[in-house]
Design a protein around this motif. Structure first.
Motif, PDB file in Angstrom:
ATOM      1  N   UNK A  35       0.844  -1.204   0.000  1.00  0.00           N
ATOM      2  CA  UNK A  35       0.000   0.000   0.000  1.00  0.00           C
ATOM      3  C   UNK A  35       0.876   1.251   0.000  1.00  0.00           C
ATOM      4  N   UNK A  36       0.504   2.217  -0.824  1.00  0.00           N
ATOM      5  CA  UNK A  36       1.254   3.462  -0.958  1.00  0.00           C
ATOM      6  C   UNK A  36       1.174   4.269   0.332  1.00  0.00           C
ATOM      7  N   UNK A  37       2.327   4.767   0.786  1.00  0.00           N
ATOM      8  CA  UNK A  37       2.316   5.716   1.902  1.00  0.00           C
ATOM      9  C   UNK A  37       3.042   7.010   1.555  1.00  0.00           C
ATOM     10  N   UNK A  38       3.813   7.015   0.476  1.00  0.00           N
ATOM     11  CA  UNK A  38       4.551   8.221   0.098  1.00  0.00           C
ATOM     12  C   UNK A  38       5.035   8.092  -1.343  1.00  0.00           C
ATOM     13  N   UNK A  39       5.166   9.227  -2.010  1.00  0.00           N
ATOM     14  CA  UNK A  39       5.782   9.211  -3.323  1.00  0.00           C
ATOM     15  C   UNK A  39       6.527  10.504  -3.585  1.00  0.00           C
ATOM     16  N   UNK A  40       7.533  10.403  -4.437  1.00  0.00           N
ATOM     17  CA  UNK A  40       8.343  11.530  -4.875  1.00  0.00           C
ATOM     18  C   UNK A  40       8.135  11.668  -6.369  1.00  0.00           C
ATOM     19  N   UNK A  48       6.702  15.789  -2.687  1.00  0.00           N
ATOM     20  CA  UNK A  48       6.570  14.567  -1.898  1.00  0.00           C
ATOM     21  C   UNK A  48       5.131  14.521  -1.417  1.00  0.00           C
ATOM     22  N   UNK A  49       4.470  13.427  -1.713  1.00  0.00           N
ATOM     23  CA  UNK A  49       3.062  13.233  -1.364  1.00  0.00           C
ATOM     24  C   UNK A  49       2.999  12.201  -0.253  1.00  0.00           C
ATOM     25  N   UNK A  50       2.176  12.471   0.765  1.00  0.00           N
ATOM     26  CA  UNK A  50       2.092  11.565   1.907  1.00  0.00           C
ATOM     27  C   UNK A  50       0.724  11.662   2.565  1.00  0.00           C
ATOM     28  N   UNK A  51       0.356  10.602   3.266  1.00  0.00           N
ATOM     29  CA  UNK A  51      -0.905  10.540   3.999  1.00  0.00           C
ATOM     30  C   UNK A  51      -0.722  11.234   5.342  1.00  0.00           C
ATOM     31  N   UNK A  52      -1.780  11.881   5.823  1.00  0.00           N
ATOM     32  CA  UNK A  52      -1.705  12.546   7.126  1.00  0.00           C
ATOM     33  C   UNK A  52      -3.084  12.523   7.781  1.00  0.00           C
ATOM     34  N   UNK A  53      -3.127  12.877   9.048  1.00  0.00           N
ATOM     35  CA  UNK A  53      -4.406  12.944   9.753  1.00  0.00           C
ATOM     36  C   UNK A  53      -5.179  14.171   9.278  1.00  0.00           C
ATOM     37  N   UNK A  54      -6.465  14.189   9.572  1.00  0.00           N
ATOM     38  CA  UNK A  54      -7.309  15.333   9.195  1.00  0.00           C
ATOM     39  C   UNK A  54      -6.790  16.625   9.831  1.00  0.00           C
ATOM     40  N   UNK A  55      -6.405  16.546  11.108  1.00  0.00           N
ATOM     41  CA  UNK A  55      -5.889  17.722  11.807  1.00  0.00           C
ATOM     42  C   UNK A  55      -4.589  18.208  11.173  1.00  0.00           C
ATOM     43  N   UNK A  56      -3.693  17.272  10.885  1.00  0.00           N
ATOM     44  CA  UNK A  56      -2.426  17.639  10.249  1.00  0.00           C
ATOM     45  C   UNK A  56      -2.661  18.209   8.860  1.00  0.00           C
ATOM     46  N   UNK A  65       3.476  26.288  -0.141  1.00  0.00           N
ATOM     47  CA  UNK A  65       4.119  25.168  -0.825  1.00  0.00           C
ATOM     48  C   UNK A  65       3.583  23.807  -0.461  1.00  0.00           C
ATOM     49  N   UNK A  66       2.532  23.765   0.366  1.00  0.00           N
ATOM     50  CA  UNK A  66       1.911  22.487   0.734  1.00  0.00           C
ATOM     51  C   UNK A  66       0.433  22.562   0.362  1.00  0.00           C
ATOM     52  N   UNK A  67      -0.036  21.579  -0.407  1.00  0.00           N
ATOM     53  CA  UNK A  67      -1.417  21.558  -0.886  1.00  0.00           C
ATOM     54  C   UNK A  67      -2.002  20.157  -0.762  1.00  0.00           C
ATOM     55  N   UNK A  68      -3.302  20.062  -1.071  1.00  0.00           N
ATOM     56  CA  UNK A  68      -3.904  18.728  -1.177  1.00  0.00           C
ATOM     57  C   UNK A  68      -3.260  18.048  -2.373  1.00  0.00           C
ATOM     58  N   UNK A  69      -2.921  16.793  -2.222  1.00  0.00           N
ATOM     59  CA  UNK A  69      -2.249  16.063  -3.290  1.00  0.00           C
ATOM     60  C   UNK A  69      -3.164  15.902  -4.505  1.00  0.00           C
ATOM     61  N   UNK A  70      -2.612  16.196  -5.677  1.00  0.00           N
ATOM     62  CA  UNK A  70      -3.354  16.003  -6.914  1.00  0.00           C
ATOM     63  C   UNK A  70      -3.568  14.509  -7.150  1.00  0.00           C
ATOM     64  N   UNK A  71      -4.691  14.175  -7.737  1.00  0.00           N
ATOM     65  CA  UNK A  71      -5.045  12.803  -8.112  1.00  0.00           C
ATOM     66  C   UNK A  71      -5.371  11.899  -6.924  1.00  0.00           C
ATOM     67  N   UNK A  72      -5.312  12.420  -5.712  1.00  0.00           N
ATOM     68  CA  UNK A  72      -5.732  11.663  -4.544  1.00  0.00           C
ATOM     69  C   UNK A  72      -7.086  12.238  -4.148  1.00  0.00           C
ATOM     70  N   UNK A  73      -8.133  11.450  -4.346  1.00  0.00           N
ATOM     71  CA  UNK A  73      -9.502  11.945  -4.235  1.00  0.00           C
ATOM     72  C   UNK A  73      -9.877  12.394  -2.824  1.00  0.00           C
ATOM     73  N   UNK A  74      -9.255  11.810  -1.832  1.00  0.00           N
ATOM     74  CA  UNK A  74      -9.649  12.111  -0.460  1.00  0.00           C
ATOM     75  C   UNK A  74      -8.712  13.138   0.160  1.00  0.00           C
ATOM     76  N   UNK A  75      -9.279  13.918   1.112  1.00  0.00           N
ATOM     77  CA  UNK A  75      -8.406  14.740   1.934  1.00  0.00           C
ATOM     78  C   UNK A  75      -7.523  13.790   2.721  1.00  0.00           C
TER      79      UNK A  75
END
Length: 117
Positions: A35-40, A48-56, A65-75
């Motif tokens: 399962x994907x947890x990070x990508x460069x 660098x794209x990574x999963x985080x908590x809702x609060x984070x 310089x930090x945004x919602x990751x493109x192509x990842x449908x969920x927050x």
């Protein structure tokens, strides 16, 4: 060397238990238990794209310089550009937490096989 360089990315993330790498989606993808947890990204601007908590997520996306990751449908997936307000140490900490968040969803048996407590 920065996490935004492939060699450093691989070296840093390979220290985490059960990590494998694949090249897909024009990126270097780090997985745990398949399962994907990070990508460069391979394209500019390097991200660098990574999963985080809702609060984070809310905190992170308020930084330049930090945004919602493109192509990842969920927050809960953030994308940090090289040169963002997120420092290198903090970025590595969030990537490590992403690994833990994704690993939590694996079966107990698989976590044990991968050496994840």
């Amino acid at each position: 060397m920065s996490l935004f360089h492939r060699d450093r990315f691989d070296t840093a993330l390979s220290q985490l238990p059960g990590v494998t790498f694949v090249d897909q989606w024009d990126a270097r993808v780090a997985k745990v238990g398949g399962k994907v947890f990070c990508l460069l990204t391979d394209y500019e601007p390097r991200c660098i794209v990574f999963k985080c908590s809702e609060e984070s997520f809310d905190i992170l996306t308020s930084l330049s310089g930090v945004t919602q990751a493109r192509y990842f449908a969920k927050r809960k997936w953030a994308s940090a550009e090289a040169g963002s307000e997120l420092g290198e140490d903090d970025l590595l900490a969030y990537v490590t937490r992403s690994h833990a968040l994704v690993a939590e969803g694996l079966t107990r048996k698989l976590r044990a096989e991968l050496g994840i407590l």
